[in-house]
Structure formats: structure tokens, C-alpha cells
Design an enzyme around this catalytic site. Sequence first.
Site, short mmCIF file in Angstrom:
data_model
loop_
_atom_site.label_atom_id
_atom_site.label_comp_id
_atom_site.label_asym_id
_atom_site.label_seq_id
_atom_site.Cartn_x
_atom_site.Cartn_y
_atom_site.Cartn_z
N GLY A 238 -9.52 -2.28 -5.38
CA GLY A 238 -8.34 -1.99 -4.56
C GLY A 238 -8.70 -2.05 -3.10
O GLY A 238 -9.76 -1.59 -2.68
N GLY B 19 -6.38 -1.20 -0.53
CA GLY B 19 -5.43 -0.49 0.33
C GLY B 19 -6.17 0.42 1.28
O GLY B 19 -7.37 0.25 1.52
N LEU B 20 -5.45 1.39 1.81
CA LEU B 20 -6.08 2.28 2.78
C LEU B 20 -7.33 2.92 2.21
O LEU B 20 -8.39 2.93 2.85
CB LEU B 20 -5.10 3.37 3.19
CG LEU B 20 -4.00 2.94 4.14
CD1 LEU B 20 -3.10 4.12 4.45
CD2 LEU B 20 -4.59 2.39 5.42
N GLY C 202 -9.18 2.14 -0.55
CA GLY C 202 -10.21 1.20 -0.98
C GLY C 202 -10.90 0.51 0.19
O GLY C 202 -12.13 0.47 0.27
N SER D 158 12.47 4.23 6.11
CA SER D 158 11.57 5.32 6.45
C SER D 158 12.27 6.67 6.50
O SER D 158 13.40 6.80 6.94
CB SER D 158 10.94 5.07 7.80
OG SER D 158 10.28 6.24 8.23
N ARG E 159 11.19 15.71 0.40
CA ARG E 159 11.80 14.57 -0.28
C ARG E 159 12.44 14.92 -1.61
O ARG E 159 13.53 14.44 -1.92
CB ARG E 159 10.73 13.51 -0.52
CG ARG E 159 10.28 12.90 0.77
CD ARG E 159 9.12 11.98 0.57
NE ARG E 159 8.82 11.31 1.83
CZ ARG E 159 7.85 10.44 1.99
NH1 ARG E 159 7.06 10.15 0.99
NH2 ARG E 159 7.66 9.87 3.16
N ARG F 195 4.63 15.17 -2.60
CA ARG F 195 3.90 14.79 -1.40
C ARG F 195 4.83 14.85 -0.20
O ARG F 195 5.97 14.42 -0.28
CB ARG F 195 3.35 13.38 -1.54
CG ARG F 195 2.63 12.89 -0.31
CD ARG F 195 2.03 11.52 -0.54
NE ARG F 195 3.01 10.47 -0.72
CZ ARG F 195 3.72 9.93 0.27
NH1 ARG F 195 3.58 10.35 1.50
NH2 ARG F 195 4.60 8.98 0.01
N LEU G 182 -0.75 8.31 3.81
CA LEU G 182 -1.68 7.57 4.65
C LEU G 182 -2.87 8.45 4.99
O LEU G 182 -4.02 8.03 4.99
CB LEU G 182 -0.98 7.10 5.93
CG LEU G 182 0.25 6.21 5.72
CD1 LEU G 182 0.83 5.80 7.06
CD2 LEU G 182 -0.11 4.99 4.93
#
Lengths: 249, 645, 288
Positions: free
Chosen positions: B41, B43-44, B46, B285, B338, B442, B448
Amino acid sequence: MNLTLKIWRQDNAKSKGRFQTYKVTEISPETSFLEMLDILNEGLVDKVEHPVCFDNDCREGICGMCGLYINGRPHGCDDGVTTCQLHMRKFKDGDVITIEPWRARPFPIIRDLVVDRSAFDKIIQEGGYVSVTTGGVPDGNAIPIPKKQADQAMDSASCIGCGACVASCKNASAMLFVGAKVSQLALLPQGKPEAALRVQAMVAKMDALGFGNCTNTYACEAECPKEIKRSNIARMNREFLCAKTCSEE
Amino acid sequence: MSTLNSKIPQGPLSEKWTRYKAEQKLVNPANKRKLDVIVVGTGLAGASAAASLGALGFNVKIFCISDSPRRAHSIAAQGGVNAAKNYQNDGDSVGRLFYDTIKGGDYRAREANVHRLAEVANSIIDQCVAQGVPFARDYGGLLDNRSFGGAQVSRTFYAKGQTGQQLLLGAYSALSKEIKAGTVKMYERREMVELVMKDDRARGIITRNLSTGELERHSAHAVVIATGGYGNVYFLSTNAMNCNGSAAVQCYRKGAFFANPCYVQIHPTCIPVHGDKQSKLTLMSESLRNDGRIWVPKNIDDSVAIREGRMKPTDIKEEDRDYYLERRYPAFGNLVPRDIASRAAKERCDAGYGVGTGQAVYLDFKTAIERLGAEKVEARYGNLFQMYEKIVDENPYETPMMIYPAVHYTMGGLWVDYELQTTIPGLFAAGEANFSDHGANRLGASALMQGLADGYFVLPYTVQNYLSDQIHTPRLSVDSPEFMEAEKSVKERMEKILSIKGTKTVDTLQRDLGHIMWEKVGMGRQREGLLEAIPLLAKLKNEFWSNVRVTGDLCSMNPELEKALRLADHIELAELMARDGLQREESCGGHFRLEHQTEEGEAKRDDENFMFVGAWEYKGEMAEPALHKEVLNYEFIHVQQRNYK
Amino acid sequence: MKLVQFASITKKMALAAVGLFLLVFLPVHMGINLCILREDGGEWYRNACHFMGTNYIVKIFEMVLMATILLHIGVAIVLTIENWMARPVRYKVVSKSKTHFMSRYMIWTGGIIGCFLILHFINFYFVKLDIVEGKYTAEIEEVDSFFQQKAKKMQSGELGEKEQAVLVAQYQALSQLPEGKLDKSGKSLVNLSKEEVKKYCGEDFEAEPDFYTMCKEFFKNKYYSLIYLLCFVALAFHLMHAINSLAQTFGLNHSKYNKVIENFAIGFAIIVPLGFALIPIAILFLGF
């Protein structure tokens, strides 16, 4: 909507490709272009045919994975969008749509409409970074950066690496892609120490990979889904000239 | 039943991580070169882990499912990244970030991990600024912040509406630097298809080269899974098309426990579904909730009129609008977490007040435009508005946006201890792929933060600690029986799928799976629904293995086969999600059981019986998985009912 | 992959730099040309030509200019071939991307200008190099002093019989000068063929080309005029992008000045070729 699609089919990098014509029917105008291809593919699988391979991932215009040359324009007839953001409402019933892969020597075809864009990664690996390792960096607010400059850097940094600039350029030049990265880092104080080395190394790599030369037609700017400006290319030219003439690197 | 050892260091909360770092074992530079680490991976989590481990001197191999690490779906995060810098002098601190994250997670996260996350968050900002990430700045040239759901301070750093992109490109640049230096080797267009074990340790992976179809064997001393979440189990989600939970399921089948699979975050502000051929949902967003106001008509007749096209939202008078979030949660208003915002929207739509197709509510910027002026609104949200207009073909400056909740993030994932190591020694999980930091929900701008914290600041320490006693372990040959066996089983699995030649396409079955999950294991769950889901999923599994149609062959690019393999794993995961949802007889965060709610319709936790992490152990194809419980001890935080009123 | 192993930006800048030099030359050439339109029987124009044809600094510049033109053409061809090589398989559908006006066709407008240069050289420049025969002019004063020298030699008996006969013939010819061989001011012999130069000025007299007469004769031919006018249009198109492109290549791109550069490019690209075009237009249509 009913549409006729002329799609480039090629089994692998070495085989000879050809255009094949398909019909899709009852496409809703709300469908996105890639969803229209999904529908085509589901139909092909139903007929036990090979679905058309095309790159796609985020489908919201940010990953830069998708990229089709649609009726003579990369990412199709809408401005400032990627292929996945193109909607069928931009087409008319009965339209003939020709879909081609990105064409450039450094972007060899892998299959059908999928091309290998690792050349972009190779350019970045030559210097599209600030050489810091993890940890041991100053506080984020240690160096103030004028807002305007930070905003400009952000605009340059918004490049998604889709390759539309190369695909649209009559010379298959990657100057906008490279220029955007060079500009971003040249605008920020963090990028300054390596600026002269960076621009020379990245340009050398870009040339070595077989991208064409820039002739300032600005098709790249017109087709960039993130509307990155050609001033980035100008800034890179400036950086390059300075690096060659004034720097010790 | 094995007991789960979370390996939390001793000592006061704020000293645990410092103490760990001081006491961890190191590997000397000469030995680092002899040790291989696989990162799956890019992404951020990995990319940052690979870059950091590479910079330390380990031999890193990184595997990317797309053509470039820059495609990873971290790129789509719009809003921002949290850190307790307190640049705004509004009373922020590591402690408060820690507290907000625990509370936002509905008291289902591990204290020590979350505190470490809050501690290292500040370093993330510094690191990214040093990499040349163009964060938004104010006129004085200093970093700007904005506020996000679930917090009363402004602690979110952002780069336009493309924070995820910029952070990912930062991590990608760090990775590129290491690739150039030769410490990291990149394998693009590769998908992990099997984990290879030897002596009960993770020692390598089998990958499929997606361009050529070839199976490849890669050995290492440690494997890091950073493959993101499994939201695509729902078919329609905000995840990218290539996002999948397949790698995590492979690890689960090999013995790694899977924790809290039922915790799924439904994001409140997505563009509503338009039709059945839709392939994915687009997120708007959460930052829009800073200035946008969410409402539905007060009178049900107005809603009906709007749905039938007889009325426009702008026709509805101010006093006839129901700003239901502001009404129900006066303290946080539109900025409630959320899960609460999502459920509230669903509640209104289920009650018949929905607009659009009936599955949408309004997000209105009229007040913001009046207060700030269109120009300022454009500066803040211009790109989001543009994106909305491109998709929906309506101008959000003139008519309110329509939004509806959609599956967005999965808090569950591979169970990991304090070191981010799974129950398989040598197998680590980072980012969304693990379960560790977000509890049952979350907070915005925390994904991030967690991905980068894991990659830059946690794994380099903990992987090294693990590898310190592996320096005498020789490299495992890829021709060893373990690899041959693994490759053989994968190949058989693929051949079996290709040989079925049934009548249903992968997409059809995937849609069926999504339908079951959204209906039965979706936003509001019920015992009966969950009980129904399990046999339905078994039926679907059977249908898949007997009636799927996958064209093409093994040894060429074949997206249908890729999708089929992922779907097979997703069905298995779906079942686990349903089981986990069923055992958790309470409502918490992203897991809302209709049976367990307060009189006002809020989530009702059962701290007495369910304050634990549910970690599932694979027991074989036919057997039911076993549940293990890691009891959460809140030593430092006073647990209370989450209240955003 | 690359024909010339300089960085792409270096090549591009070389092209732009020599282009800039050519750009400066154009108004100079135009200025001289426009002297034709002065109603002085070509006095100014002939003087200018005389200066350009005899001044040593100008001659050096002329060589530099020729080298520049060749370099500009050479680099452009190299770049174009490299650019074609960068896309070995072309698109089926012709590009519909928006591009800067005429920027796609620089090599073609450049090619037209190149062909024009060849034609132009044959028509005029080669006369100067004595490769092609044209019309010539000689100042009476010079012819006279040349004649006097020879006459002196004759008196001192240094010339043979044959040469004496030639000199006498020249004297006779000069005294019966036909109409139109003398310019308005009466100071120069004009519109002479090579044969006539020999006849009126002497065997080895070095006459200068009479561009004024050649020009006026030349543009009376409507085909030539038309070809020239078309080439000036190509030049305008070429310049329109060239100036813009030049600024971009040297990194002169700034939101504050871009409009100025764009407008200057348009102005220059219209005014200069129009200046050149005025001459055939005046001669052909206005009967100048």
C-alpha cells in the site's frame, strides 16, 4: 441516449491494436463517462467478450488515474474535468465517440486504453522533493511564507499527474507536469536549497525519457483538469536559465 | 482462547510513548541493510512508512495497486489534518486532542494509542511543511487553521480542499527520494494476493502483477499492511474503485485477528445517489459544515412538492425550514460528529422529509453568502462548489446543495497492539487497515493524522524493535516450500474462479452484496436484520463460487478477475461485519443498533458489557470465527455519555 | 532518442534567442524598403542600399544574420523531428484542444518563410553576390572618374589599340544615352543590364545592383506580388506566436505584463509585415 463508440483495442504492449465499434443503448444523461463504459463492459462480459480495460480509481477527479482521449480531447469535451468527472449530458443522442489511449512514446500502451505512466514517477524521483528525512525538522511556523506565494505553490501542487498535458501536446511534451512540480518547490523556501539541482535533473530526465520539446502551444494549459497555468512552464524556464548560468550546480 | 496482549508500556499516559522509545531495541546500520521490509500500500501510511524505514537504512519493497503511489485514495481526503499546535491560542493541547479523539470515538479506542497519536500529530505538521506541502497560510505568512466536526477549537491544517492530496504528494515525494537513493524498491500495478508465513511469522507475500497477470513471490523479515479500509463492501461508497479489504482478509485467514469490523463510518455530506448504474459516491468535504446549514422543509407537504418538482428549495421561507441539527444540538449545531449528523439525516428522510429522490437533505450556504459575501465563500469552498456543479449540474451559489450520508471510512481493521503489530509476529498494520485509534467513530481530519503518524513516527520505531531480534534470520528464499505452497493455493483459487463460467457478472454480485450490507448492516442495524444478513451472505457466497462469470485469463491484464478476487474476500468480510454487529448489543459511534437508543434517538452505549475491542479469529472455511475481547481500561479519562447538545 | 544532446529547454532558448535577433532585423529591413515609396526617384532608397552594400560593419552583420537564419532553421527542424518522434503513433481524431493562435503551425509558417527567403534571394540578394543577373546602377561621378583615368592612360600611350577603340565606343554611347537610364537627379545611371554596364561604364567597372528599378519592375508582375503578399501573411502568423512564445521561453510570464506582451506581439506581427506588404500593394494596385 444511444451512442456508437469507437474504441482502441490492443491485447498487450507488443500486439497491434485496432479500433472496434460498439453500440451502447439507453444511457442516462446523469451517468458519468466511466459508468457508461462500465455498462458497456458488463454487456461485453454478458456476451463472454473481453471487457475494455481502462484505468480508473477515485472517480472524483483527484487521483489522476483515469485518462482517455475522447473525440480529439484528453478527458473529453468539458473543461477542467478528468474523464471520470465527464458526464454523458455533455453528449447528444446518436453521437459517435472515438476513444483513444494517451499517445506518447514515453507512455507505452499496456492494454486497450491503459498506458504506462511510470515515466512521471521517474521524473519526480530525479528531484521532485525536498531532501528531508523523517524527524529533525523545524517547527511548521518557523519560516513564514507570504500567503500569495503559498497559494501559488498550492496551485502548482494541485497537479494530479494524469498526463493530459502530454496527451494534448502535439509534441507529447511533459513541460507542464515538470514545470508545476519545479514551480511548487521553487516558490517555497523549503525547496530553495535544491532548486538549481532539481530543475536540471528533472529536465534531463524528462528529455531522456523521450518526451517532446515544448513549443508553447499551451494545449496543456487548456486541457489540464486542474487548470494549471503555463506560467509554471515559464517559471521553470527561468529557473533553468538561472541554474545553467548563475548557479554553481 | 488466547489472551490479547496489547503491550501497552507502563507509566503515566503522557510518558508511555517516550518510555517506549527510550527502551526499544535498535538495529545497527550494518544490520539494517540485511533486513527486508515489505510495505503493501502506498497511501499516507504506506508511503510514509516505506520512506521512513528506507531512510533508516532498511531494505524496503513497496507495492502499489495503481500505476503510481500518488493514486492512493488518501489523495481524496479534502478537509484537513488535525494537530494540537494551538497556534490559534484557543486552548488546544495534546490532552484536548487526545480527549476529543477518544470522546469522538465513543470511548471504544485504546487510550495509549490515541494519546500517542495526539502527541506525534504536531510533528506531522512540521514534517509536511519541511517537505514542501503548501498548507494554507494567513496574511502574516503563518499556518492557518479551520475547525472541524467534534471539536471546539480550530486545529485543522489544510491545503485548499485538497489536503489529502498534498499530504500524500508529500509522502510520495519522500518515497521518491528513497527510491532514487535505492533504499526502497517500488513495485507498481501489483496486488497482494497472499501472505506467506514461516514458523508462525510473516515472511513474505505473493503478488499479482496486474499488467501481465504474473504471480510474483517476495520475501522479507517483516510485512506492513497499509492497504486502507473495506468500505467497498457496501459497493457504493466514497472509496475509490480499487480500494479493497482483500489484503486484510488474507491476513485474517492466516491468523491475524480482525477487530471491530462492524464500525463503519457513514459520512454525512456526500452527493446523493442518482441511479442504479452509479459506480461510486462522491464526498463533499465536511468542512462545508463550517459555514453551510443543513435543513429539510418543516412541513412534509413541502418535501413532497419538492420531490415532485412542484417547488424549489428557494421557494421555502425561512420559518418553514427545519435546521434540524441546530435544533437538536444547539452547542455543536451543524458541526456534530459524523455519525450523529448522518443518522439525523437518515432519520429526517425516513420520516418523509427528504428532498431530491427522497434520500437527500439540503446544505445551504445562503446565510454564509449573506454574511461573508460570495467571494469569501468561493475562496473557502470554490473547488468543492465547482465539483458539485460538475456532477449535479446545479449551481450551489444559487440553490442549496443536496447531500446524503454514504459509507466513507472503516474504523475496524486488523487488530494491532501498541506496536501496530497484528497477532501474527512480523505482520504490522497501519492507517485505515488497522483498528487502533478511532474507536467506534473517527473525527474529521483524523484519518490523515493517523495514517501519517503510523507511517512517519510509529512504525519506524516499532518495526525496528521487532527486527532487532531478527538480525540472525537469513533471507527466506522465494523458492522455499512456503512460497511455492502459497503461490500454488492462490493460483488454484484464481483458476477455480475462471473455471466457473457462470451467468452473473462480478458487478452484479457486488451490487447484491452492497444491497444486503446497506439494508441490513448499514446505518441503523437491528438484530433481525443482522440475523437475516448472515444466511443471505452465505447464499451470495455460494452464488459467487458457483455462478460467477469472469472472462479473460490468468496471464494478462484482467480487471474482471481482480474484482472477482476482491469480491470473494469482501463477502467473507461482510459476514464478519454482520457477526460483529450482532454480538455488539449496544450502540456506539458508527455502530448504531436501533434497539439501543435513548428516548431522543441517540446512541446508547453499554459500557458495562461492551467496553472491549471485538477481535475475530479465523477458524477455517466452514467454521464460525471466534471472538476475542480486549477489554478497554480507561485509566485516565472519565467515561461519560457522548453529548454534543 | 534525441537528435541533439542539449537539454530541451536549451534548444528552445537557442531557437528563441536567434529568433529575437531576426525579429530586430525585420524593422530595419522594412524601414529601408519603405524608402522606395518616397517620390524622389529612388534617391533615398539607393543611398540606403549603397550604405548597406558597402559598409563593413553591415557586412559583418550580414554574415551573422545569415548564420542566424540557418541556425534558426536548423534548430527548428531538429526540434520538430524530435517532437514527431515523441509520438510515434498518431491520434485518429485530430486534436480539438484550444491552442495559442497559429502556434501549432510554426514549422509550416516557418517553412513558407524559408521558401520565401529562397525566392527572395534569387530575386534580389543573389544579384548582390553576382550569382544572378539583375539591374545595375552607377554614379555618374564614379563613371566619369573611371573614364578619366582610362583617358589619361590613353594620352600617355599606355593603352593598346583595341582598348582605345572600346573607350571611344563608350564615349559615344554615353553621349547618346537613351531615355530612362539616368535617374531623376541626373547623378546616377540606373536600370542598366550587365551588357549596358560594360557599354556605358567600361569593361571592368563595378556597378552596384539597382534594387530600386528591380523592385519596381518586379512587383509589376502580379504573380510575384501575390506570392510575396501571401508570404507576408505567413510571416505575420509566425510572428504573432513567436513574440509571445519568446517571452514564455525566457520565463517572462507575469500576470502584470502578459497583456502587454500579447498586445505588443499582435502589433508587431501586424505592423511589420504590413510595412513590407505596402510596397507590392503600392506598386501593383496604386500604380506607384
